[in-house]
Design a protein around this motif. Structure first.
Motif, PDB file in Angstrom:
ATOM      1  N   THR A  43      21.091   5.396 -14.506  1.00  0.00           N
ATOM      2  CA  THR A  43      19.510   5.428 -15.099  1.00  0.00           C
ATOM      3  C   THR A  43      19.348   4.366 -16.388  1.00  0.00           C
ATOM      4  O   THR A  43      18.222   3.885 -16.377  1.00  0.00           O
ATOM      5  N   GLU A 202     -16.868   0.303   0.874  1.00  0.00           N
ATOM      6  CA  GLU A 202     -15.778   0.740   0.001  1.00  0.00           C
ATOM      7  C   GLU A 202     -14.879   1.890   0.707  1.00  0.00           C
ATOM      8  O   GLU A 202     -13.754   1.843   1.210  1.00  0.00           O
ATOM      9  N   TYR A 206     -11.384   2.590   2.896  1.00  0.00           N
ATOM     10  CA  TYR A 206     -10.424   3.803   2.571  1.00  0.00           C
ATOM     11  C   TYR A 206     -10.237   4.669   3.920  1.00  0.00           C
ATOM     12  O   TYR A 206      -9.406   5.132   4.251  1.00  0.00           O
ATOM     13  N   ARG A 318       2.205  20.152   4.764  1.00  0.00           N
ATOM     14  CA  ARG A 318       2.853  18.956   4.661  1.00  0.00           C
ATOM     15  C   ARG A 318       2.142  17.648   4.903  1.00  0.00           C
ATOM     16  O   ARG A 318       2.709  16.460   4.808  1.00  0.00           O
ATOM     17  N   ASN A 319       1.004  17.543   5.369  1.00  0.00           N
ATOM     18  CA  ASN A 319      -0.172  16.605   5.570  1.00  0.00           C
ATOM     19  C   ASN A 319      -0.450  15.811   4.327  1.00  0.00           C
ATOM     20  O   ASN A 319      -0.558  16.335   3.129  1.00  0.00           O
ATOM     21  N   LEU A 320      -0.719  14.549   4.517  1.00  0.00           N
ATOM     22  CA  LEU A 320      -1.209  13.487   3.595  1.00  0.00           C
ATOM     23  C   LEU A 320      -2.101  12.732   3.981  1.00  0.00           C
ATOM     24  O   LEU A 320      -1.898  11.993   5.038  1.00  0.00           O
ATOM     25  N   ILE A 321      -3.413  12.816   3.361  1.00  0.00           N
ATOM     26  CA  ILE A 321      -4.455  11.748   3.650  1.00  0.00           C
ATOM     27  C   ILE A 321      -4.419  10.674   2.366  1.00  0.00           C
ATOM     28  O   ILE A 321      -4.431  11.001   1.418  1.00  0.00           O
ATOM     29  N   SER A 322      -4.145   9.508   2.840  1.00  0.00           N
ATOM     30  CA  SER A 322      -4.124   8.375   1.773  1.00  0.00           C
ATOM     31  C   SER A 322      -4.079   6.964   2.395  1.00  0.00           C
ATOM     32  O   SER A 322      -3.615   6.793   3.429  1.00  0.00           O
ATOM     33  N   ILE A 324      -2.976   4.474   0.411  1.00  0.00           N
ATOM     34  CA  ILE A 324      -2.018   3.569  -0.480  1.00  0.00           C
ATOM     35  C   ILE A 324      -0.607   3.665   0.026  1.00  0.00           C
ATOM     36  O   ILE A 324      -0.064   4.775   0.482  1.00  0.00           O
ATOM     37  N   ILE A 326       2.645   1.547  -1.248  1.00  0.00           N
ATOM     38  CA  ILE A 326       2.837   0.923  -2.360  1.00  0.00           C
ATOM     39  C   ILE A 326       3.941  -0.351  -2.080  1.00  0.00           C
ATOM     40  O   ILE A 326       3.663  -1.438  -2.577  1.00  0.00           O
ATOM     41  N   THR A 327       4.701  -0.120  -1.144  1.00  0.00           N
ATOM     42  CA  THR A 327       5.458  -1.332  -0.922  1.00  0.00           C
ATOM     43  C   THR A 327       5.170  -2.099   0.301  1.00  0.00           C
ATOM     44  O   THR A 327       4.495  -1.682   1.131  1.00  0.00           O
ATOM     45  N   ASP A 330       6.130  -1.072   3.752  1.00  0.00           N
ATOM     46  CA  ASP A 330       5.369  -0.017   4.384  1.00  0.00           C
ATOM     47  C   ASP A 330       3.972  -0.526   4.723  1.00  0.00           C
ATOM     48  O   ASP A 330       3.555  -0.236   5.723  1.00  0.00           O
TER      49      ASP A 330
END
Lengths: 474, 477
Positions: A43, A202, A206, A318-322, A324, A326-327, A330
């Protein structure tokens, strides 16, 4: 209840998870923790050192550690599978309950409705009723003329159906309420008009990024700026080319009658869920206010719940709404995925109505209310022997170029009629160019500021075009 | 902690140490609040009801860590997103987790309006007096004199004073519980967790909106060690942002978590006014004698004259007879007064152009309307005007040939019924009589349908219509 000191678990630390913030040192009353002296090779940090001889298991150091897998009670030690091993606890203890459940699509149902007499509705009401029949029970909005009546009707009806109309603090808040409601997997809509639509862009970006459905009923008014409350079509550019920042597209539907306000609003919900993407219904101020005959469909929809919803239960945990990612890798992959979706829409969702186009030498292109004036004009010039036809795009994006292409065989003039400075014409030209199609001369009838093209001026322009055609022949 | 993922799959795909460590800087307060929140969710047994809304700011990636339903919101909009979730599923426990830039700057409108709405959601506000993710700029909560990258000489008066959100939220009527807590020592960390637990319990019990402001440490951008930052929070921030309970109301549970929307078709159809009863048809056919398959009308007056209602009744009468009809109202921005006119088309099959720039029939309720629209009436058309208020026709512009002028004392006839507002129904009677568009019964049954919920008004309207018919019939063609 505090356990007796002797039985309370002491802390342990896996040094690779220590960021050496040292907040634990201050927290410990017994001075058990000291600053380390060796850089951790994995680290680059210097983990703290624990000497637990005096530790009474007060756990204040654990509460002071900002890292979830930093200082932890000894009782959790075996869960991590040993001191320095990164072992998957699922392999040791099986998956957590939330991960055993695979979310599935719970499909909606079509409920038959008995035959009813036609209604007489203004466009905004027809659209609101279309939304109700499509299963929408959640409308978020901010009052703006000339779209407000749709929201008002929803404010009256939805509470009686145990749904909700929420008047937001602004269009910005309204679109984000839609983001939340759509994220929960439910159909939702808003009624707005041009300046309000600008504010929602905007949020629409999204929603597109997060792949959320939602229906935006934009009753276009005069602009730019505050403009006026009279009908215009100058949001075509915004809806077709400018749905917020980034790589965005959404299906844009352009009704021309109160009946279509209902039918296309229903379709908008269907398409919105099919593609997990916002859909824009563009009406003009005339159409919003215009009353006409509206026949009800044979069924209404009770929506289901999609597998991807963040509903707030075990199945969907387990779901995600997003939006973003970042890489770069992706986000590029996500854009490629969106591009494939847009291509799919372009291939499958083009819609148009053709009126007397089969032999037309002059193709009049118009949508919304101006298409009705144009239809009147086509009918009138046909009496004079001029072979004119009306091409009415119902989807403005994707532009129905496949239906337009065969007309080019006999078309000698194109006249684009619109209450905007050429925004519809731009869509036509772009579609022609992308399809690499040559085309005859394009002229236009354009009105602005709330004035709509009148039938007489459309007739005059068609007759001009006919004269030019004759001149070319001569 | 079962509410924190075993492995952070969303953090750099869970690779290497990132699968078990947060993205936060050493000593950051976010990790402490995450721990508290996770433990409270576990204690309350609400993991399978919870939705966490991540904001924009350093905690944009809160969804890396919490094993609950996760939604990531646009900058400042988390409370609006939370309302969307709560309305969609009233049984869900929705947490809006936000930093100071997100909550107190760009999202101020959403913050205040959502708090005032009072719908049970929980807002966790991390106040560290600086922008973290964008690199140490001035926050709405930055202290006076505090140096940031956008206040390099320190915050001055012209940049505004630090915004005390907990106090601001507490003075609204919507919230039931507001507290400001801190993390700078063990005692305060315990208090902070208790406050978060109380806030979530209030939501779970359906009692209302709660707001917890947490004074938090940002060692990186305050350019201090974590230990120094703790001290700074205590010594510099706390005097500006006093800790404690700012509001704590005892409110009985009121939120209906069980509410589910109805999809009963009968109910929906009744609410939209759909009827099974086909209207009786009285006309023998389309009134082609008026000139073609598509006949246009314009009804014009001042706002309040009733032109819009008369136009709707006319269009509805045509539809009841099985024809197509459209009606477009046009009025100024005023709610009352100003000009008001309506274009009506009736067509045998389909109205092509719904506008009426050159109507076949004009009804003018006042002189300006008559002067403006009379010249647009097409050849052979009809103009019906209110002869009570329009006496002088000498200034009338030139008209198309063959136009029939019919003066009917609409106002006077309405006054005869002691209700001046029914002059539009008198006008409808005159339209029937002069144009013979549809039989009297067509209009009367349309009026009855419209007034089916207000039967007391029916005799007056029937009388007004009859007066219009009777009077116009006396006028020689």
């Amino acid at each position: 209840m505090a356990m007796p000191a002797s039985t309370r678990p002491k802390p342990f630390l896996e040094p690779e998870y220590c960021k050496a913030c040292l907040r634990c040192i201050d927290a410990c009353a017994k001075d058990c923790i000291t600053q380390g002296d060796h850089v951790h090779p994995g680290t680059g940090m210097i983990p703290v050192l624990l000497d637990l001889e005096n530790c009474n298991g007060c756990q204040l150091c654990i509460q002071a550690c900002p890292e979830p897998y930093g200082l932890r009670p000894e009782t959790e030690r075996e869960v991590s599978g040993g001191d320095f091993e990164l072992e998957d606890p699922a392999a040791l203890f099986g998956p957590k309950p939330g991960h055993l459940v695979e979310p599935v699509d719970h499909p909606g149902t079509e409920i038959p409705i008995s035959a009813r007499e036609p209604l007489m509705l203004k466009g905004t009401y027809a659209s609101a009723i279309g939304a109700l029949l499509a299963g929408c029970r959640h409308v978020f909005g901010y009052p703006i003329t000339p779209s407000t009546e749709g929201a008002e009707l929803m404010a009256k009806i939805l509470p009686k159906l145990d749904g909700a109309f929420v008047q937001a603090v602004s269009e910005v808040a309204a679109v984000n309420m839609m983001y939340g409601c759509a994220g929960a997997g439910l159909p939702c809509a808003t009624f707005t008009s041009s300046p309000g639509f600008s504010l929602m862009l905007e949020g629409i970006s999204y929603m597109i990024g997060a792949e959320l459905p939602g229906v935006f009923i934009n009753i276009m008014r005069g602009g730019p700026g505050l403009g006026n409350i009279a009908p215009e079509q100058a949001d075509i550019k915004l809806a077709c080319r400018g749905l917020g920042h980034g790589n965005t597209h959404g299906i844009v539907l352009a009704p021309s009658t109160p009946q279509e306000m209902l039918d296309l609003t229903r379709l908008a919900f269907e398409l919105s869920f099919r593609y997990r993407n916002p859909v824009v219904l563009l009406g003009d101020g005339y159409l919003g206010q215009m009353t006409g005959v509206v026949r009800l469909p044979k069924t209404m929809t009770q929506p289901g719940l999609p597998a991807w919803a963040v509903w707030g239960d075990l199945e969907h945990r387990r779901n995600l709404i997003s939006s973003i990612l970042i890489t770069e890798v992706d986000l590029e992959a996500h854009n490629i995925h969106l591009n494939a979706k847009y291509a799919d829409i372009e291939a499958n969702e083009q819609r148009a109505e053709l009126y007397r186009c089969e032999d037309a030498e002059i193709i009049v292109v118009a949508c919304n209310t101006p298409a009705r004036m144009a239809k009147g004009a086509v009918e009138a010039v046909r009496f004079k022997g001029v072979k004119a036809g009306l091409f009415r795009p119902i989807t403005l994006w994707p532009f129905p170029i496949e239906a337009f292409e065969p007309l080019l065989v006999h078309a000698k003039q194109i006249v684009v009629v619109e209450a905007s400075p050429g925004q519809l014409q731009d869509e036509l030209r772009l579609a022609l160019s992308k399809a690499e199609l040559g085309h005859p001369p394009i002229s236009s009838v354009q009105r602005y500021g709330g004035m709509l093209p009148e039938q007489v001026e459309i007739e005059a322009r068609i007759l001009d075009a006919a004269r030019m055609m004759e001149e070319v022949k001569a | 902690m079962s509410v924190i993922y075993d492995h952070f799959e969303r953090h750099a795909h869970g690779e290497g140490l990132k699968g078990r460590t947060t993205h936060y800087c050493p000593g950051c307060g976010h990790g402490l609040v995450h721990r508290d929140l996770a433990e409270v969710i576990e204690t309350l047994g609400i993991q399978d009801r919870t939705i966490l809304v991540s904001p924009v700011g350093c905690s944009v990636f809160a969804y890396y860590y919490f094993d609950v339903g996760n939604t990531q919101a646009a900058h400042g909009r988390a409370p609006a997103v939370a309302i969307g979730h709560k309305r969609a599923n009233p049984n869900s426990i929705v947490i809006s987790y936000q930093g100071d830039g997100d909550l107190a700057s760009i999202g101020l409108a959403e913050t205040i309006s959502t708090a005032q709405m009072g719908i049970p959601i929980t807002v966790i506000f991390i106040n560290n007096a600086i922008y973290g993710m964008t690199g140490g700029q001035l926050a709405p909560t930055t202290l006076m004199g505090q140096k940031t990258t956008t206040s390099p000489e320190g915050r001055t008066q012209a940049m505004g004073m630090p915004l005390r959100m907990a106090e601001l939220i507490a003075q609204l009527d919507g919230p039931v519980y507001v507290e400001r807590v801190a993390l700078y020592d063990a005692k305060h960390r315990i208090k902070a967790k208790k406050a978060i637990e109380k806030a979530l319990r209030i939501q779970a019990e359906g009692r209302g909106y709660a707001f917890i402001e947490v004074l938090s440490e940002c060692p990186t951008h305050l350019k201090m060690s974590p230990e120094e930052t703790e001290k700074w929070v205590q010594e510099c921030m706390e005097p500006v942002f006093p800790l404690g309970v700012k509001k704590d109301l005892v409110v009985e549970p009121w939120w209906n978590a069980e509410q589910t929307p109805s999809f009963d078709p009968g109910k929906v159809l009744a609410l939209v006014g759909a009827s099974k009863d086909a209207p009786t048809r009285h006309a023998k056919g389309f009134p082609a004698h008026m000139g073609g398959q598509d006949i246009s009308f314009k009804l014009a007056g001042a706002g309040g004259d009733g032109a819009q209602t008369a136009a709707l009744l006319l269009a509805r009468a045509a539809i009841n007879e099985g024809f197509d009809a459209t009606n477009i109202p046009s009025y100024g921005p005023e709610s009352r007064g100003g000009t008001s006119y309506a274009d009506v088309h009736i067509a045998e099959t389909e109205v092509l152009n719904p506008g009426a720039p050159d109507p076949m029939v004009l009804v003018a309720f006042n002189a300006p309307s008559l002067m403006k629209f009379a010249p647009t009436v097409r050849k052979g058309g009809v103009i019906i005007y209110d002869s009570t208020v329009i006496e002088d026709l000498s200034k009338l512009p030139a008209l198309a040939p063959g136009i029939r002028m019919v003066g009917v004392p609409l106002t006077q006839l309405a006054l005869g019924l002691e209700r001046p507002m029914v002059k539009n129904i008198v006008a409808l009677g005159a339209i029937q009589s002069v144009t013979q568009a549809f039989p009297v019964e067509t209009f009367l049954s349309t009026i009855r349908t419209v007034l089916k919920d207000k039967p007391a008004l029916l005799p007056l309207n029937e009388a007004a219509f009859a007066a219009g018919v009777r009077h116009a019939a006396l006028i020689p063609a």
